[in-house]
Design an enzyme around this catalytic site. Sequence first.
Site, PDB file in Angstrom:
ATOM      1  N   LYS A 135       0.819  -1.223   0.000  1.00  0.00           N
ATOM      2  CA  LYS A 135       0.000   0.000   0.000  1.00  0.00           C
ATOM      3  C   LYS A 135       0.846   1.264   0.000  1.00  0.00           C
ATOM      4  CE  LYS A 135      -2.156  -0.819   3.853  1.00  0.00           C
ATOM      5  NZ  LYS A 135      -1.465  -2.076   4.227  1.00  0.00           N
ATOM      6  N   ARG A 172      12.597  -8.461   4.295  1.00  0.00           N
ATOM      7  CA  ARG A 172      12.966  -7.049   4.418  1.00  0.00           C
ATOM      8  C   ARG A 172      14.159  -6.879   5.347  1.00  0.00           C
ATOM      9  NH1 ARG A 172       7.299  -3.874   5.684  1.00  0.00           N
ATOM     10  NH2 ARG A 172       6.363  -3.962   3.620  1.00  0.00           N
TER      11      ARG A 172
END
Length: 214
Positions: A13, A127
């Site tokens: 998003k 990540r």
Amino acid sequence: MKLIMLGAPGAGKGSQAKVLSDKYGIPHISTGDIFRANIKEGTELGKKAKEYMDKGLLVPDELVCDLVVDRIKQSDCEKGFILDGFPRTIPQAESLSQALDQINEAMDFAIDLEVEDEVIVKRMGGRRACIKCGATYHVENMKPQKEGICDRCQSELVLRDDDKPETVQKRLTVYHEQTKPLIDYYRNKGILKEFDGTKTPDEVTRDIVSTIGE
């Protein structure tokens, strides 16, 4: 163009919001940024929010909505804006709709990025963040030039607690319980647009733009 970004944590998003913000020339608004700005500036709303945050409490829906509406009344939002991280619950969505009605505004689209939970756990587990400057990387699709070292400042890269599988799973559970119902809420309002968030970021952007218009 007034957009709401929906999707699970790690669905992309924030990344899409930044790209769309640049493309349409409208601000990307996240509740975290709003809180920080109001607290830093010492506004009345900021002081109220800080009282709750200092006690480790969630900021009440009504106050969050007031902060968001105050932000979208600013001049840079005249052509539109992108909401990222708000609303998170049905009560917040209802508060936002009511507040927008009062200023004769309404959201144009709710953009939902669909990604399976297993993909998100893997995506977020890959990540890595710089402990010094905060730059982010990924072990598969955005590798640093030197493994474990930040390209920008040469500091160590780490797996943040937020991105550990057990934490991600908890966040996904909260998402499914509290936030996913927003998909049906905006579908019923006729503004929901759903996209495959497992495609490459560029492909997702193209899909969104071709659907909502240039």
